[in-house]
Design a protein around this motif. Sequence first.
Motif, PDB file in Angstrom:
ATOM      1  N   ALA A 182       0.849  -1.196   0.000  1.00 61.93           N
ATOM      2  CA  ALA A 182       0.000   0.000   0.000  1.00 61.93           C
ATOM      3  C   ALA A 182       0.875   1.233   0.000  1.00 61.93           C
ATOM      4  N   GLY A 183       0.369   2.310  -0.583  1.00 61.87           N
ATOM      5  CA  GLY A 183       1.152   3.516  -0.825  1.00 61.87           C
ATOM      6  C   GLY A 183       1.856   4.048   0.403  1.00 61.87           C
ATOM      7  N   ARG A 184       3.138   4.281   0.269  1.00 62.69           N
ATOM      8  CA  ARG A 184       3.925   4.725   1.413  1.00 62.69           C
ATOM      9  C   ARG A 184       4.029   6.243   1.490  1.00 62.69           C
ATOM     10  N   GLY A 185       3.314   6.939   0.595  1.00 67.24           N
ATOM     11  CA  GLY A 185       3.332   8.403   0.641  1.00 67.24           C
ATOM     12  C   GLY A 185       2.434   8.927   1.742  1.00 67.24           C
ATOM     13  N   GLY A 186       1.717   8.054   2.396  1.00 70.64           N
ATOM     14  CA  GLY A 186       0.901   8.485   3.534  1.00 70.64           C
ATOM     15  C   GLY A 186      -0.557   8.109   3.417  1.00 70.64           C
TER      16      GLY A 186
ATOM     17  N   CYS B 101       7.141   9.200 -10.141  1.00 77.37           N
ATOM     18  CA  CYS B 101       7.585   8.887  -8.790  1.00 77.37           C
ATOM     19  C   CYS B 101       7.525  10.166  -7.974  1.00 77.37           C
ATOM     20  N   ASN B 102       6.808  10.103  -6.871  1.00 80.39           N
ATOM     21  CA  ASN B 102       6.652  11.266  -6.007  1.00 80.39           C
ATOM     22  C   ASN B 102       7.831  11.336  -5.037  1.00 80.39           C
ATOM     23  N   ALA B 103       8.822  12.139  -5.394  1.00 85.55           N
ATOM     24  CA  ALA B 103       9.985  12.318  -4.521  1.00 85.55           C
ATOM     25  C   ALA B 103       9.988  13.750  -4.007  1.00 85.55           C
ATOM     26  N   ASP B 104       8.799  14.208  -3.611  1.00 85.24           N
ATOM     27  CA  ASP B 104       8.677  15.585  -3.137  1.00 85.24           C
ATOM     28  C   ASP B 104       8.879  15.664  -1.630  1.00 85.24           C
ATOM     29  N   GLU B 105       8.778  14.534  -0.975  1.00 87.60           N
ATOM     30  CA  GLU B 105       9.033  14.394   0.463  1.00 87.60           C
ATOM     31  C   GLU B 105       9.011  15.706   1.248  1.00 87.60           C
ATOM     32  N   GLY B 106       7.814  16.256   1.403  1.00 92.16           N
ATOM     33  CA  GLY B 106       7.723  17.570   2.036  1.00 92.16           C
ATOM     34  C   GLY B 106       7.291  17.546   3.481  1.00 92.16           C
ATOM     35  N   GLU B 107       6.740  16.436   3.936  1.00 90.60           N
ATOM     36  CA  GLU B 107       6.227  16.389   5.309  1.00 90.60           C
ATOM     37  C   GLU B 107       7.386  16.617   6.288  1.00 90.60           C
TER      38      GLU B 107
ATOM     39  N   CYS C  15       2.874  20.472  -3.531  1.00 91.48           N
ATOM     40  CA  CYS C  15       3.153  19.705  -4.740  1.00 91.48           C
ATOM     41  C   CYS C  15       3.424  18.239  -4.456  1.00 91.48           C
ATOM     42  N   GLY C  16       3.459  17.841  -3.189  1.00 88.21           N
ATOM     43  CA  GLY C  16       3.524  16.420  -2.863  1.00 88.21           C
ATOM     44  C   GLY C  16       2.175  15.756  -3.047  1.00 88.21           C
ATOM     45  N   GLU C  17       1.111  16.546  -2.994  1.00 88.91           N
ATOM     46  CA  GLU C  17      -0.229  16.012  -3.234  1.00 88.91           C
ATOM     47  C   GLU C  17      -0.300  15.656  -4.706  1.00 88.91           C
ATOM     48  N   GLU C  18      -0.788  14.463  -5.011  1.00 82.03           N
ATOM     49  CA  GLU C  18      -0.568  13.948  -6.367  1.00 82.03           C
ATOM     50  C   GLU C  18      -1.168  14.809  -7.482  1.00 82.03           C
ATOM     51  N   THR C  19      -2.366  15.353  -7.264  1.00 81.29           N
ATOM     52  CA  THR C  19      -2.948  16.150  -8.350  1.00 81.29           C
ATOM     53  C   THR C  19      -2.235  17.492  -8.485  1.00 81.29           C
TER      54      THR C  19
ATOM     55  N   VAL D 267       0.877   7.797  -9.815  1.00 83.45           N
ATOM     56  CA  VAL D 267       1.794   8.517  -8.937  1.00 83.45           C
ATOM     57  C   VAL D 267       2.057   7.626  -7.745  1.00 83.45           C
ATOM     58  N   ASN D 268       3.323   7.301  -7.536  1.00 80.93           N
ATOM     59  CA  ASN D 268       3.706   6.474  -6.396  1.00 80.93           C
ATOM     60  C   ASN D 268       4.877   7.082  -5.658  1.00 80.93           C
ATOM     61  N   ASN D 269       4.890   6.832  -4.387  1.00 84.53           N
ATOM     62  CA  ASN D 269       5.965   7.310  -3.533  1.00 84.53           C
ATOM     63  C   ASN D 269       7.266   6.519  -3.798  1.00 84.53           C
ATOM     64  N   VAL D 270       8.384   7.102  -3.452  1.00 83.03           N
ATOM     65  CA  VAL D 270       9.686   6.456  -3.647  1.00 83.03           C
ATOM     66  C   VAL D 270       9.735   5.094  -2.956  1.00 83.03           C
ATOM     67  N   GLU D 271       9.304   5.091  -1.694  1.00 84.90           N
ATOM     68  CA  GLU D 271       9.393   3.848  -0.909  1.00 84.90           C
ATOM     69  C   GLU D 271       8.494   2.761  -1.503  1.00 84.90           C
ATOM     70  N   THR D 272       7.319   3.152  -1.961  1.00 83.59           N
ATOM     71  CA  THR D 272       6.405   2.183  -2.568  1.00 83.59           C
ATOM     72  C   THR D 272       7.080   1.510  -3.760  1.00 83.59           C
ATOM     73  N   LEU D 273       7.664   2.352  -4.629  1.00 86.95           N
ATOM     74  CA  LEU D 273       8.269   1.817  -5.845  1.00 86.95           C
ATOM     75  C   LEU D 273       9.500   0.977  -5.520  1.00 86.95           C
TER      76      LEU D 273
ATOM     77  N   LEU E  76      -4.008  -2.253  -6.838  1.00 86.30           N
ATOM     78  CA  LEU E  76      -5.302  -1.774  -7.323  1.00 86.30           C
ATOM     79  C   LEU E  76      -5.123  -0.537  -8.192  1.00 86.30           C
ATOM     80  N   LYS E  77      -4.254   0.353  -7.728  1.00 80.36           N
ATOM     81  CA  LYS E  77      -3.985   1.578  -8.486  1.00 80.36           C
ATOM     82  C   LYS E  77      -3.475   1.215  -9.872  1.00 80.36           C
ATOM     83  N   TRP E  78      -2.547   0.277  -9.925  1.00 80.48           N
ATOM     84  CA  TRP E  78      -1.960  -0.125 -11.206  1.00 80.48           C
ATOM     85  C   TRP E  78      -3.023  -0.763 -12.097  1.00 80.48           C
TER      86      TRP E  78
HETATM   87  C1  LIG Z   1      -0.629  17.809   1.438  1.00 79.94           C
HETATM   88  C2  LIG Z   1      -0.116  16.505   0.930  1.00 79.94           C
HETATM   89  C3  LIG Z   1       1.251  16.316   0.789  1.00 79.94           C
HETATM   90  C4  LIG Z   1       1.759  15.122   0.317  1.00 79.94           C
HETATM   91  N1  LIG Z   1       3.091  14.994   0.211  1.00 79.94           N
HETATM   92  C5  LIG Z   1       3.592  13.823  -0.254  1.00 79.94           C
HETATM   93  C6  LIG Z   1       4.982  13.661  -0.403  1.00 79.94           C
HETATM   94  O1  LIG Z   1       5.757  14.558  -0.082  1.00 79.94           O
HETATM   95  N2  LIG Z   1       5.456  12.495  -0.876  1.00 79.94           N
HETATM   96  C7  LIG Z   1       4.612  11.473  -1.226  1.00 79.94           C
HETATM   97  O2  LIG Z   1       5.082  10.444  -1.661  1.00 79.94           O
HETATM   98  N3  LIG Z   1       3.289  11.611  -1.102  1.00 79.94           N
HETATM   99  C8  LIG Z   1       2.746  12.753  -0.625  1.00 79.94           C
HETATM  100  N4  LIG Z   1       1.398  12.879  -0.518  1.00 79.94           N
HETATM  101  C9  LIG Z   1       0.535  11.755  -0.914  1.00 79.94           C
HETATM  102  C10 LIG Z   1       0.234  11.808  -2.405  1.00 79.94           C
HETATM  103  O3  LIG Z   1      -0.897  12.611  -2.652  1.00 79.94           O
HETATM  104  C11 LIG Z   1      -0.092  10.455  -2.969  1.00 79.94           C
HETATM  105  O4  LIG Z   1      -1.042   9.862  -2.172  1.00 79.94           O
HETATM  106  C12 LIG Z   1       1.102   9.560  -3.060  1.00 79.94           C
HETATM  107  O5  LIG Z   1       2.129  10.164  -3.739  1.00 79.94           O
HETATM  108  C13 LIG Z   1       0.704   8.289  -3.759  1.00 79.94           C
HETATM  109  O6  LIG Z   1       1.767   7.401  -3.750  1.00 79.94           O
HETATM  110  P1  LIG Z   1       1.700   6.064  -2.887  1.00 79.94           P
HETATM  111  O7  LIG Z   1       0.374   5.422  -3.205  1.00 79.94           O
HETATM  112  O8  LIG Z   1       2.846   5.289  -3.353  1.00 79.94           O
HETATM  113  O9  LIG Z   1       1.789   6.474  -1.470  1.00 79.94           O
HETATM  114  C14 LIG Z   1       0.884  14.079  -0.024  1.00 79.94           C
HETATM  115  C15 LIG Z   1      -0.477  14.267   0.126  1.00 79.94           C
HETATM  116  C16 LIG Z   1      -0.973  15.448   0.593  1.00 79.94           C
HETATM  117  C17 LIG Z   1      -2.444  15.607   0.740  1.00 79.94           C
END
Ligand SMILES: Cc1cc2nc3c(=O)[nH]c(=O)nc-3n(C[C@H](O)[C@H](O)[C@H](O)COP(=O)(O)O)c2cc1C
Lengths: 421, 582
Positions: free
Chosen positions: B200-204, B228-234, B320-324, B356-362, B211-213
């Motif tokens: 399951a997605g590790r982006g949070g 790949c979502n490497a925005d790691e902003g949290e 910009c970490g939020e996927e959309t 869109v997938n997180n680094v750790e997920t991929l 399922l996503k795929w």
């Molecule tokens: C405000 C906000 C910030 C986010 N920041 C990140 C982020 O920095 N890195 C990340 O992987 N996902 C972040 N996410 C989650 C992504 O929207 C998305 O769920 C995720 O990239 C999907 O990948 P995953 O299914 O592999 O987790 C954030 C979501 C929100 C709402």
Amino acid sequence: MNKMVNLRLDGKTIKAQSGKNLVDVAKENGIYIPTLCYFRELNPLGTCRICTVKLNGKHTTGCTVKVADDMEVEVNTPELLDNRKAIIEMLYAEGNHFCPTCEKSGNCDMQNLAYDMGLTVTRYPHVFSDKIVDFNPKRMIMESNRCILCKRCVEEIKTKAGKDVFSFVQRGIKTRVHIDYEQEDKLSESEALHAMNICPVGAILVKGMIHEQPFGDRKYDLLGKNIIPKLLNSQVRKNENEKFIVATTSLAGCFGCHMSLLDIDTDILDIIEIVEFNKSPLTDIKSFTKQCHIGLIEGGCANSENVHVLQEFRKKCDILVAFGECAIMGGIPAMRNFVPLQECLEEAYLNGVTTEIGANVVPGHEDIPKLLNNVYPCNEVVKIDYYIPGCPPNAHHIWKVVKSILLGEEFSITHDEFKYD
Amino acid sequence: MPTKNKIDRSKLMSVLWEIQRKKRCIGHDDISKVAQKFNMSRMELEGVVTFYHFYHKLDCGKFTIYLNDCIVSQFSGREKIQKTFEKATGVKVGHVSEDKMFGLFKTPCIGLSDQEPACLINFQPFINLTPEKVISIIAQLKNGKKPSEICDTPKSTIHYTPPKNKTVFFKPYTCFSSLKQLHKHSPEEIIDLVKESKLAGRGGAFFPTGLKWQFCRQNKSDVKYIICNADEGEPGTFKDRVLLEEHPELLIEGMIYAAYSVGASHGSIYLRAEYRYLVSKLEVILDDYRKKGYLGKGIKAKIPFDFDIYIHLGAGAYICGEETALIHSMEGKRGEPGTKEYFPVEKGFKGKPTIVNNVETLCAVPRIFEMGVDKWLQLGTEKTPGTKLLSVSGDCENKGIFEIEWGMNMQEFLKLVGAKNPKMIQFSGPSGDCLSEVDFNRNISGEDLICGGSVMIFNDQRDLMYILKSYSNFFVEESCGICVPCRTGNFLLNKKIDKLLLGHAEKKDLVDIIEWSKIIKTTSRCGLGQMSSNSLNDAIQKFPEIFERSLSENTDFNRAFNLDHAIEEYDKIINEMTSDYE
Ligand SMILES: Cc1cc2nc3c(=O)[nH]c(=O)nc-3n(C[C@H](O)[C@H](O)[C@H](O)COP(=O)(O)O)c2cc1C
Ligand code: SF4
């Protein structure tokens, strides 16, 4: 032709075309979902959040939902109704919506919604937005302090070459809409008017076209006559065969509210039967001689004396009522909150057109009340129990409210009584 | 629509970066030129530029210094570091020196929480700063050294991995070794395996990856994208940085699997600008994969396919970490989240189905294939098999990365990290949960306490209200501004915290906070607004005594109003003016 689906709207089972917009479907079935940013089915903007509903137990905006089979939608639960009101209140607190001075009054979607919801005061403190008012565009004025960032203009208004005229700049609380001067120049007269008309508030104005339509004859002026706002539960007071004691004062106001008080004419004779005035400009009693049942405050706090008087009223009056816009939200005097205090003083005493030539002194003496950095609504200084909006409120209305509070009677306010534009 | 020759807006951000890097700002003329090039109005482009805080409209100095503004940094002595920087460079934070040599700015968490105080100078990392080190850095820069010559290499401190045969991520890996599966399995089979693994997605958000795929595969389209979502902003998270440093090959192979399964031909890594120093290394490895034929045209597999990966650099915006929002950002727009009318797997990047997938997920995908799904399923818990990477920072002995097996008890975990008198633990970052003693017996797992990756530990000496204020500042700063509940709601909550900090708040303020939070939570468009008030509300519930202490008694007077403060300005003006007369 899309197939028909069944869904439940507030417990009612209805049939609709699959994929149709929920807001429209609800409307066709007699359920009203209020909206502000929604103005076309294609690519709904989903910015204003007012149409928030519960879809299968989850919150989402109605305007972005396409109906499908077996959807369970809640629209008018107490929670959702309050959410909607809260958002409108937040929009009012966020921007500067001085309806009495706004050119768009009566044509304003947000004002109409607020009336519709019976909104008199916002639960949030005013932010007193201080964004720029841009007069530079050739044809338009952009008053960002009224803008609610619905994004309608950004998405809708393009030049013939397809370029944006309005754009969001900055981010977060600083976000505002900025006009591109070069592109604005290319709009036709009717396109410019279209921009003004789709703005749901009074942020986009077309120079010279602002007062084309007279107040009173506008889109929303005749709507809502039959709305009866919610009853308030007033504090019941015992009448110990004595008269009720009332005090009044005008702080940073224009005395207009007090003038309105006097418009009661001969009815004053009835009032005097049950009421005795203590400290008030009407009696010229300068200081309290006893504890009062009710205090009426006109105007907000602009200087240190206003604050002292207001605090004294709070101590000496059991119930405090703020009446008139200025007491409730600072009103016209609060418009100085966007000008640095120094400039205000210089304009008033040194550089203004009415100052004597050669004037070079800003009066400053320990006996002169000190101006506050901002003009504050009364409720930001003391606790206020009731609010009577209006600029000024109507005399009969004021007395009706005061009487009802004192006698502990329930009362209702008709739409006409608190619609003032 | 007048789109004669289609202009690819997705190049916009890199063009802006190019200008920003060379000229140290994106000036009026540049905006006009670029706007023309991309067929946009000037103001629309200005809207894009002003959305991202690493783009400057005014010169940001030959050496642009970004100090970390996150709470962990503040608690590890940032104040002193900031003062030293200010003295050594002669500019205050938020300004640029007169000779345009130094610009000093603050930015939210830069992903080095285990090596604070840290800063970025021209996006090169400098860690474990001390006043002496700062003075020496500035002296060297003044003497003509380049930041890249004197910068540090952030350490990948991996403190803990499960017993040997249970480790998933941090053990040696032979490049290309897992890609054998491409020959054995069809795309559908790969998806089935990923589904079976319950990854399951590790982006949070923990959305099931398989399922996503599958959804993406089902949406027919000529082009599809893997991002790949490497925005790691949290704030407090740095696990993705460590993965990118230590095992970039896992990420690339994970993306290759994703592409193969859904039928995508384009891949991108959306890398936050704070990690720009990782780009060159990533480029080298990508080239390696291209040379070996694992990226590019005609990749060998059961069903051969084309796929390549590019790096897209962010420009400073947590949202910009939020996927959309990320997708909008890649399209060269303001990074505002979408309406959720469509999911990215339906209409994503350029309107095409996108993963869109997180680094750790991929990174987990090749590891799962390497060890076999069955073995993976034996690790962790029923709902969350496998291991999880946690980035630990704050008041503890062992700051760094912990790879734990899901299901670990909190007590045990706190012992491992060497937490000293933990009072409050911020789990999953400011938008996550605020944990107190009562939670210390819970387990870290999908069944109980789930964690996105950030763990910040605060001891009993820390001022909780100050921490909450710092979170709130972050959300106010980083809200995209599209919807009023988040934009202004968070601003108003911030003011309430001020009141609490000043001891001016009343009981009513706490009621307001709780009620307003509910409104913000239920009406905001995206996760930022929906989760921004979590910690504040958690804290009110878990540390009532601290809030009680911050209340003034219930009175008729509004204590937030301070007359002395309100007339201060007037007194100053009058004093200045009257002294002029003499
Ligand atoms: C405000 C906000 C910030 C986010 N920041 C990140 C982020 O920095 N890195 C990340 O992987 N996902 C972040 N996410 C989650 C992504 O929207 C998305 O769920 C995720 O990239 C999907 O990948 P995953 O299914 O592999 O987790 C954030 C979501 C929100 C709402
Ligand atoms: S919740 Fe906040 S960040 Fe998300 S879309 Fe709304 S304003 Fe933007």
